[in-house]
Motif scaffolding. Sequence first.
Motif, PDB file in Angstrom:
ATOM      1  N   SER A  48     -18.763-102.903 -52.289  1.00  0.00           N
ATOM      2  CA  SER A  48     -20.376-103.135 -52.720  1.00  0.00           C
ATOM      3  C   SER A  48     -20.700-104.359 -53.046  1.00  0.00           C
ATOM      4  CB  SER A  48     -20.329-102.096 -53.909  1.00  0.00           C
ATOM      5  OG  SER A  48     -19.508-102.460 -55.072  1.00  0.00           O
ATOM      6  N   ARG A  49     -22.063-104.712 -53.323  1.00  0.00           N
ATOM      7  CA  ARG A  49     -22.638-106.062 -53.804  1.00  0.00           C
ATOM      8  C   ARG A  49     -23.524-105.776 -54.623  1.00  0.00           C
ATOM      9  NH1 ARG A  49     -24.710-107.616 -48.012  1.00  0.00           N
ATOM     10  NH2 ARG A  49     -26.055-109.197 -49.008  1.00  0.00           N
ATOM     11  N   LEU A  50     -24.041-106.836 -55.555  1.00  0.00           N
ATOM     12  CA  LEU A  50     -25.121-106.662 -56.377  1.00  0.00           C
ATOM     13  C   LEU A  50     -26.358-107.178 -55.975  1.00  0.00           C
ATOM     14  CD1 LEU A  50     -23.508-108.294 -59.729  1.00  0.00           C
ATOM     15  CD2 LEU A  50     -24.194-105.849 -59.271  1.00  0.00           C
ATOM     16  N   TRP A  51     -27.417-106.128 -56.342  1.00  0.00           N
ATOM     17  CA  TRP A  51     -28.843-106.438 -55.716  1.00  0.00           C
ATOM     18  C   TRP A  51     -29.760-106.509 -56.921  1.00  0.00           C
ATOM     19  CZ3 TRP A  51     -29.168-106.637 -50.539  1.00  0.00           C
ATOM     20  CH2 TRP A  51     -28.115-106.225 -49.833  1.00  0.00           C
ATOM     21  N   ASP A  77     -25.426-101.719 -49.715  1.00  0.00           N
ATOM     22  CA  ASP A  77     -26.001-102.167 -48.820  1.00  0.00           C
ATOM     23  C   ASP A  77     -27.468-102.043 -49.356  1.00  0.00           C
ATOM     24  OD1 ASP A  77     -26.957 -99.799 -47.975  1.00  0.00           O
ATOM     25  OD2 ASP A  77     -25.894 -99.990 -46.169  1.00  0.00           O
ATOM     26  N   LEU A  78     -28.594-102.912 -48.778  1.00  0.00           N
ATOM     27  CA  LEU A  78     -29.871-102.901 -49.400  1.00  0.00           C
ATOM     28  C   LEU A  78     -30.497-101.475 -49.454  1.00  0.00           C
ATOM     29  CD1 LEU A  78     -32.529-105.096 -49.049  1.00  0.00           C
ATOM     30  CD2 LEU A  78     -33.004-102.865 -48.069  1.00  0.00           C
ATOM     31  N   HIS A  79     -30.095-100.520 -48.345  1.00  0.00           N
ATOM     32  CA  HIS A  79     -30.790 -99.254 -48.311  1.00  0.00           C
ATOM     33  C   HIS A  79     -30.258 -98.335 -49.317  1.00  0.00           C
ATOM     34  CE1 HIS A  79     -30.994-100.630 -43.791  1.00  0.00           C
ATOM     35  NE2 HIS A  79     -31.874-100.446 -44.324  1.00  0.00           N
ATOM     36  N   ASP A  80     -28.895 -98.425 -49.622  1.00  0.00           N
ATOM     37  CA  ASP A  80     -28.402 -97.648 -50.737  1.00  0.00           C
ATOM     38  C   ASP A  80     -29.154 -98.075 -52.004  1.00  0.00           C
ATOM     39  OD1 ASP A  80     -26.650 -96.547 -49.070  1.00  0.00           O
ATOM     40  OD2 ASP A  80     -24.809 -97.464 -49.768  1.00  0.00           O
ATOM     41  N   ALA A  81     -29.165 -99.446 -52.427  1.00  0.00           N
ATOM     42  CA  ALA A  81     -29.600 -99.996 -53.636  1.00  0.00           C
ATOM     43  C   ALA A  81     -31.165 -99.419 -53.839  1.00  0.00           C
ATOM     44  CB  ALA A  81     -29.915-101.481 -53.763  1.00  0.00           C
ATOM     45  N   ALA A  82     -31.858 -99.560 -52.561  1.00  0.00           N
ATOM     46  CA  ALA A  82     -33.346 -99.040 -52.487  1.00  0.00           C
ATOM     47  C   ALA A  82     -33.345 -97.401 -52.792  1.00  0.00           C
ATOM     48  CB  ALA A  82     -34.122 -99.243 -51.243  1.00  0.00           C
ATOM     49  N   ALA A  83     -32.411 -96.909 -52.133  1.00  0.00           N
ATOM     50  CA  ALA A  83     -32.670 -95.272 -52.352  1.00  0.00           C
ATOM     51  C   ALA A  83     -32.434 -95.077 -53.880  1.00  0.00           C
ATOM     52  CB  ALA A  83     -31.351 -94.548 -51.633  1.00  0.00           C
ATOM     53  N   VAL A  84     -31.190 -95.665 -54.432  1.00  0.00           N
ATOM     54  CA  VAL A  84     -31.135 -95.529 -55.924  1.00  0.00           C
ATOM     55  C   VAL A  84     -32.553 -95.782 -56.586  1.00  0.00           C
ATOM     56  CG1 VAL A  84     -29.770 -96.014 -57.906  1.00  0.00           C
ATOM     57  CG2 VAL A  84     -28.563 -95.439 -55.870  1.00  0.00           C
ATOM     58  N   VAL A  93     -35.906-105.437 -53.577  1.00  0.00           N
ATOM     59  CA  VAL A  93     -34.518-105.225 -53.689  1.00  0.00           C
ATOM     60  C   VAL A  93     -34.138-106.576 -52.855  1.00  0.00           C
ATOM     61  CG1 VAL A  93     -32.416-104.222 -53.179  1.00  0.00           C
ATOM     62  CG2 VAL A  93     -34.462-102.802 -53.846  1.00  0.00           C
ATOM     63  N   ILE A  94     -33.619-107.503 -53.597  1.00  0.00           N
ATOM     64  CA  ILE A  94     -32.855-108.636 -52.979  1.00  0.00           C
ATOM     65  C   ILE A  94     -31.318-109.052 -53.375  1.00  0.00           C
ATOM     66  CG2 ILE A  94     -35.218-110.043 -52.586  1.00  0.00           C
ATOM     67  CD1 ILE A  94     -34.454-111.316 -55.147  1.00  0.00           C
ATOM     68  N   ALA A 123     -23.613 -89.011 -48.492  1.00  0.00           N
ATOM     69  CA  ALA A 123     -24.708 -89.329 -49.030  1.00  0.00           C
ATOM     70  C   ALA A 123     -25.115 -90.837 -49.340  1.00  0.00           C
ATOM     71  CB  ALA A 123     -25.180 -88.604 -50.402  1.00  0.00           C
ATOM     72  N   LEU A 124     -26.410 -91.167 -49.266  1.00  0.00           N
ATOM     73  CA  LEU A 124     -26.597 -92.732 -49.709  1.00  0.00           C
ATOM     74  C   LEU A 124     -25.709 -93.869 -48.682  1.00  0.00           C
ATOM     75  CD1 LEU A 124     -27.673 -92.342 -53.208  1.00  0.00           C
ATOM     76  CD2 LEU A 124     -29.070 -92.497 -51.308  1.00  0.00           C
TER      77      LEU A 124
END
Length: 139
Positions: free
Chosen positions: A28-31, A81-88, A112-113, A5-6
């Motif tokens: 993981s990274r910070l977004w 990644d950005l996709h995961d951060a946006a999904a959350v 999300v940046i 998932a995600l």
Amino acid sequence: MVRRALTSVGPGDGDGGGGGGDEQDHDSRLWHVTLSVSGKPAPLSDVRRGLEQLAHDHPFLLTSRYADDHAEIRYWEEARDLHDAAAVALRLWGEHRSSAQLPPWEIVGLEVIDRATYHQRVAEGYGPPPAHPVGVHPY
């Protein structure tokens, strides 16, 4: 192929990025996330109380601004990644709507940046300044 998932394909997957970076692909990274919501007017005290509860439930919440018919929530999200951060981020309002007694508003904006882009924008005078003071504030 393993499905989780995600998750999404990272930049090192299949781009010839050189060398056994499989572990690196999962770091993981910070977004920096800005989530905008709006809908029918609600009592300001209810909006504030809901956002304060959301801040309590979501420990990375930096700041939120609100009016009776819209709000903006800014926070840092740790994700691969950005996709995961946006999904959350896209699930945040709906998943906390009941527990925080948030208004039944819809998400009308999402940005999300990555951390470097956020700091570059602030240094150049573009984009939002750092979220000070932290907390829930009226517009």
